[in-house]
Design a protein around this motif. Sequence first.
Motif, PDB file in Angstrom:
ATOM      1  N   VAL A 172     -46.506 -17.583  19.228  1.00 15.57           N
ATOM      2  CA  VAL A 172     -47.757 -16.833  19.201  1.00 15.57           C
ATOM      3  C   VAL A 172     -47.588 -15.479  19.887  1.00 15.57           C
ATOM      4  O   VAL A 172     -48.223 -14.490  19.505  1.00 15.57           O
ATOM      5  CB  VAL A 172     -48.908 -17.683  19.803  1.00 15.57           C
ATOM      6  CG1 VAL A 172     -48.783 -17.793  21.293  1.00 15.57           C
ATOM      7  CG2 VAL A 172     -50.247 -17.114  19.415  1.00 15.57           C
ATOM      8  N   ALA A 173     -46.680 -15.427  20.865  1.00 14.58           N
ATOM      9  CA  ALA A 173     -46.390 -14.135  21.524  1.00 14.58           C
ATOM     10  C   ALA A 173     -45.715 -13.197  20.526  1.00 14.58           C
ATOM     11  O   ALA A 173     -46.089 -12.021  20.411  1.00 14.58           O
ATOM     12  CB  ALA A 173     -45.504 -14.358  22.736  1.00 14.58           C
ATOM     13  N   PHE A 174     -44.751 -13.717  19.773  1.00 19.47           N
ATOM     14  CA  PHE A 174     -44.053 -12.875  18.777  1.00 19.47           C
ATOM     15  C   PHE A 174     -45.052 -12.361  17.726  1.00 19.47           C
ATOM     16  O   PHE A 174     -44.989 -11.210  17.305  1.00 19.47           O
ATOM     17  CB  PHE A 174     -42.946 -13.642  18.044  1.00 19.47           C
ATOM     18  CG  PHE A 174     -41.954 -14.338  18.938  1.00 19.47           C
ATOM     19  CD1 PHE A 174     -41.710 -13.898  20.220  1.00 19.47           C
ATOM     20  CD2 PHE A 174     -41.242 -15.440  18.475  1.00 19.47           C
ATOM     21  CE1 PHE A 174     -40.795 -14.549  21.044  1.00 19.47           C
ATOM     22  CE2 PHE A 174     -40.329 -16.092  19.279  1.00 19.47           C
ATOM     23  CZ  PHE A 174     -40.108 -15.658  20.569  1.00 19.47           C
ATOM     24  N   PHE A 175     -45.940 -13.259  17.349  1.00 24.04           N
ATOM     25  CA  PHE A 175     -46.940 -12.936  16.319  1.00 24.04           C
ATOM     26  C   PHE A 175     -47.847 -11.788  16.803  1.00 24.04           C
ATOM     27  O   PHE A 175     -48.055 -10.795  16.107  1.00 24.04           O
ATOM     28  CB  PHE A 175     -47.769 -14.197  16.037  1.00 24.04           C
ATOM     29  CG  PHE A 175     -48.672 -14.124  14.841  1.00 24.04           C
ATOM     30  CD1 PHE A 175     -48.243 -13.595  13.641  1.00 24.04           C
ATOM     31  CD2 PHE A 175     -49.968 -14.633  14.906  1.00 24.04           C
ATOM     32  CE1 PHE A 175     -49.091 -13.553  12.532  1.00 24.04           C
ATOM     33  CE2 PHE A 175     -50.809 -14.610  13.816  1.00 24.04           C
ATOM     34  CZ  PHE A 175     -50.374 -14.060  12.634  1.00 24.04           C
TER      35      PHE A 175
ATOM     36  N   ASP B  94     -54.521 -16.785  20.826  1.00 27.75           N
ATOM     37  CA  ASP B  94     -54.690 -17.744  21.917  1.00 27.75           C
ATOM     38  C   ASP B  94     -54.055 -19.085  21.566  1.00 27.75           C
ATOM     39  O   ASP B  94     -53.314 -19.207  20.582  1.00 27.75           O
ATOM     40  CB  ASP B  94     -56.180 -17.889  22.271  1.00 27.75           C
ATOM     41  CG  ASP B  94     -56.999 -18.437  21.105  1.00 27.75           C
ATOM     42  OD1 ASP B  94     -56.397 -18.803  20.068  1.00 27.75           O
ATOM     43  OD2 ASP B  94     -58.228 -18.504  21.219  1.00 27.75           O
ATOM     44  N   LEU B  95     -54.347 -20.088  22.377  1.00 27.22           N
ATOM     45  CA  LEU B  95     -53.666 -21.383  22.207  1.00 27.22           C
ATOM     46  C   LEU B  95     -54.028 -22.072  20.884  1.00 27.22           C
ATOM     47  O   LEU B  95     -53.248 -22.876  20.372  1.00 27.22           O
ATOM     48  CB  LEU B  95     -54.006 -22.301  23.385  1.00 27.22           C
ATOM     49  CG  LEU B  95     -53.378 -21.863  24.716  1.00 27.22           C
ATOM     50  CD1 LEU B  95     -53.868 -22.738  25.863  1.00 27.22           C
ATOM     51  CD2 LEU B  95     -51.857 -21.909  24.648  1.00 27.22           C
ATOM     52  N   ILE B  96     -55.173 -21.747  20.331  1.00 24.20           N
ATOM     53  CA  ILE B  96     -55.559 -22.324  19.035  1.00 24.20           C
ATOM     54  C   ILE B  96     -54.511 -21.927  17.977  1.00 24.20           C
ATOM     55  O   ILE B  96     -54.144 -22.712  17.099  1.00 24.20           O
ATOM     56  CB  ILE B  96     -56.953 -21.813  18.606  1.00 24.20           C
ATOM     57  CG1 ILE B  96     -58.020 -22.251  19.598  1.00 24.20           C
ATOM     58  CG2 ILE B  96     -57.299 -22.250  17.186  1.00 24.20           C
ATOM     59  CD1 ILE B  96     -58.397 -23.702  19.548  1.00 24.20           C
ATOM     60  N   GLN B  97     -54.041 -20.692  18.092  1.00 23.09           N
ATOM     61  CA  GLN B  97     -53.043 -20.191  17.145  1.00 23.09           C
ATOM     62  C   GLN B  97     -51.729 -20.986  17.288  1.00 23.09           C
ATOM     63  O   GLN B  97     -51.072 -21.280  16.291  1.00 23.09           O
ATOM     64  CB  GLN B  97     -52.812 -18.699  17.427  1.00 23.09           C
ATOM     65  CG  GLN B  97     -52.120 -17.921  16.356  1.00 23.09           C
ATOM     66  CD  GLN B  97     -52.931 -17.697  15.103  1.00 23.09           C
ATOM     67  OE1 GLN B  97     -52.441 -17.946  14.030  1.00 23.09           O
ATOM     68  NE2 GLN B  97     -54.157 -17.249  15.213  1.00 23.09           N
ATOM     69  N   VAL B  98     -51.378 -21.356  18.520  1.00 28.05           N
ATOM     70  CA  VAL B  98     -50.169 -22.164  18.743  1.00 28.05           C
ATOM     71  C   VAL B  98     -50.303 -23.499  18.007  1.00 28.05           C
ATOM     72  O   VAL B  98     -49.369 -23.950  17.327  1.00 28.05           O
ATOM     73  CB  VAL B  98     -49.951 -22.437  20.258  1.00 28.05           C
ATOM     74  CG1 VAL B  98     -48.719 -23.283  20.486  1.00 28.05           C
ATOM     75  CG2 VAL B  98     -49.866 -21.140  21.037  1.00 28.05           C
ATOM     76  N   ILE B  99     -51.482 -24.096  18.163  1.00 33.02           N
ATOM     77  CA  ILE B  99     -51.715 -25.405  17.518  1.00 33.02           C
ATOM     78  C   ILE B  99     -51.603 -25.260  16.000  1.00 33.02           C
ATOM     79  O   ILE B  99     -51.006 -26.102  15.322  1.00 33.02           O
ATOM     80  CB  ILE B  99     -53.101 -25.959  17.930  1.00 33.02           C
ATOM     81  CG1 ILE B  99     -53.120 -26.244  19.431  1.00 33.02           C
ATOM     82  CG2 ILE B  99     -53.456 -27.214  17.144  1.00 33.02           C
ATOM     83  CD1 ILE B  99     -54.491 -26.481  20.011  1.00 33.02           C
ATOM     84  N   LEU B 100     -52.164 -24.174  15.490  1.00 33.72           N
ATOM     85  CA  LEU B 100     -52.119 -23.928  14.040  1.00 33.72           C
ATOM     86  C   LEU B 100     -50.670 -23.810  13.557  1.00 33.72           C
ATOM     87  O   LEU B 100     -50.265 -24.452  12.582  1.00 33.72           O
ATOM     88  CB  LEU B 100     -52.899 -22.649  13.731  1.00 33.72           C
ATOM     89  CG  LEU B 100     -52.971 -22.238  12.275  1.00 33.72           C
ATOM     90  CD1 LEU B 100     -53.880 -23.170  11.503  1.00 33.72           C
ATOM     91  CD2 LEU B 100     -53.496 -20.803  12.140  1.00 33.72           C
TER      92      LEU B 100
END
Lengths: 408, 318
Positions: B58-61, B235-241
């Motif tokens: 998610v950081a790279f994104f 955010d963390l939701i994106q990680v889960i996705l």
Amino acid sequence: MNVLQKSLKTAAIAITIASVSGFSAAAERGITDTSIKIGNIGPFSGKAAMFNPLNYGSVAYMRYVNDMGGVFGRKFDIVLGDTACAQAKGIAAAKKMVYDEKVFMITVNPCSGVAMAVKPTLVKEGVPWSGVSANPKITGSVGSGGTSAPPKYMFHVTPNGYFSGMTMGKFIMTKPNTKKIAIVAHTNDWARGYCDPAKDYIESQGAEVVLDTAMERGSTDATAQVLQIKSKGVDGVLGCLYQPELVILLKAAHKYKLNTPIIGALGADFGQVVQQVGNAKAVNGVFFQGHLYKDKINSPALEWGKQILLKYLTKDELPKTGDPTHFYYFGLFNGIGVVEGFRRAGRDLTRDTYIKAIETLRDFDNNISAGRVTITAEQHVGISDMYFNGLDKDGNEVIFSSWGKALN
Amino acid sequence: MKLNRSIFWILPLLVLALPLVLNQYLQYVVNLILVYILVAVGFNLVVGNLGQLAFSNVAFFGIGAYASGILTTQLGMPWWLTVIPAGLCGALAGCAASIPALRGVRLFYLAIMTLAFGELMRWSYIRTPDLTGGSMGLTVPEPEVFGWMLTTEYHKFYVFLFIVVVVVIATSRLLESRIGRAFLAIKNDENAAAAMGIPTGQYFVLAFALSGFIVGIGGSMYAALVGHLSPEDFDLIQVILHFAIIMVGGLGSLIGSVLGSILITATPEVIRHFEWLVGSEEWIFGGAIIVVILFLPRGLSSLLAKVNPIFKDRYYRD
């Protein structure tokens, strides 16, 4: 009569019927002779789903108008779309409304980030938008949080974050001898949309914002923020927080004996906050929040709104327990403004005539809000003022026009 | 009819016709799928191919998206010129994210450190408002390719499809090379791989950097697609996705990355077509993921591989 004559006769009848029934209006997307298609988008899922009463409030008013016969014979065909308060999904919801459902306009749309993300599509396609999102960049122009003219097709019949934040600042500054203020805010555009104008106003009045600290969404503790505030010895706190975090802040403030008024933004429901804090001492005379309406929501003056909500919303759309909350009335407020635009636009409805009609609203008394709605070609935010809710020492709800000055 | 690998060339050609049948809403969903294909391909390199529990994706994104957004808004660069720099910024972040792994941090410790990296970056976007617009977000102008404005979803689609096809083919070739085999060796047994002379440290850095590069390009496409970047997008939701996409599609599978992206991105839009299901998305979505993982623990790609062996991931070339 030969076949040619029959065909000509049929064509003539068809053309006559089409002309009489407003053929020109039917050319505008989302309108038929008997209906106006409205896209109502908001967070029906996800972590911000607590805001969907805003959507249902508008739905209730439009169903009520339908029941009364509609506007110029047209009834509202409402299509709900879930944004989940996330930009990528929000854009999908808006594009579905525009390109798939071909709605006349989009309404409600809580969540500022989503509203900002869908704005280019709506501006490009000329689709009217009347929403409740706070970010002043959505509809703001010079004087309402923006820097240029308002976008042609987008407007707030309610206040935007700029005016709501300004009002929070004005309210706390009416408290005598207020010199030092603390801000606790989420780190999103919604919260900054409220707290930045409030901060500007407070500083313009010669007071100082001595602390501007963050509280993330999903936080379960506010000890650090409260102890920071306490160490600064402030005269008031602005909490630009959603409901769960505002409740946590109020509880922590009571626990650590902060003894300072806390002013909440419109991202929380006053009644629910009081209920969820569950401790009269933590809220009585301490917690205040912007109040959009002309009286208490359960007062006789707004009984008509309650009756509409109870009659036109289903069991699933109403709160699981208790009466409709402030957010439902906020949605109702938006719905009244949107419908008034249709009433003023007349039978020959197009998007342009609708926007021109909305821009004729001057001191419009919607029978619900604290202030009257005025929208002009230069100013697309309808309300610039509101009252404040609070509880007296006995726990009775009081509406204030300024610090210590009760309305009734 | 007997299938052969030429299908992988024919499919993108068939997809080229999609704008003829889709409206702009559906085309937007397809474009979003293309973005997530790159995100999943990059993520799978580290998690699926290298076998490391690292969530810095998610950081790279976000870095890729903001790099592209900042270059277009602050320096006035056309979007197409920002795609590679966005990938390079992601690659740099990938190198940084590989440092804990190089120091022997593994499993849950690596997971939490890389999650923290994502949160750190989100805070950086918030705390640098002059560059990123802070909490209020950054509005990105309409993308441009060689002076051609991508004003509709159809325009974006052709450009995005080209990028995705190039990146997926390049990744496929890389995984079929000795680099892909080295990743696999490290995943299976890191000590044995080192004993066989594979410089595991170098391959760790390479995998993270490649992952960052690919996801950074995905971020750049996301900026062009959405047009408004907000820290909350990362955010963390994106990680889960992202994790759901590769788990459902198939860990370490390129085809799985594509399938997972299609399924996870399209499912909410399918639900959207049934208004009576509004508000129940989380139930359906969560349930679907559980069902897939229970009955297809190796993801949807394993199902395809059973149908025909050409869908199996390869670590060699013909």
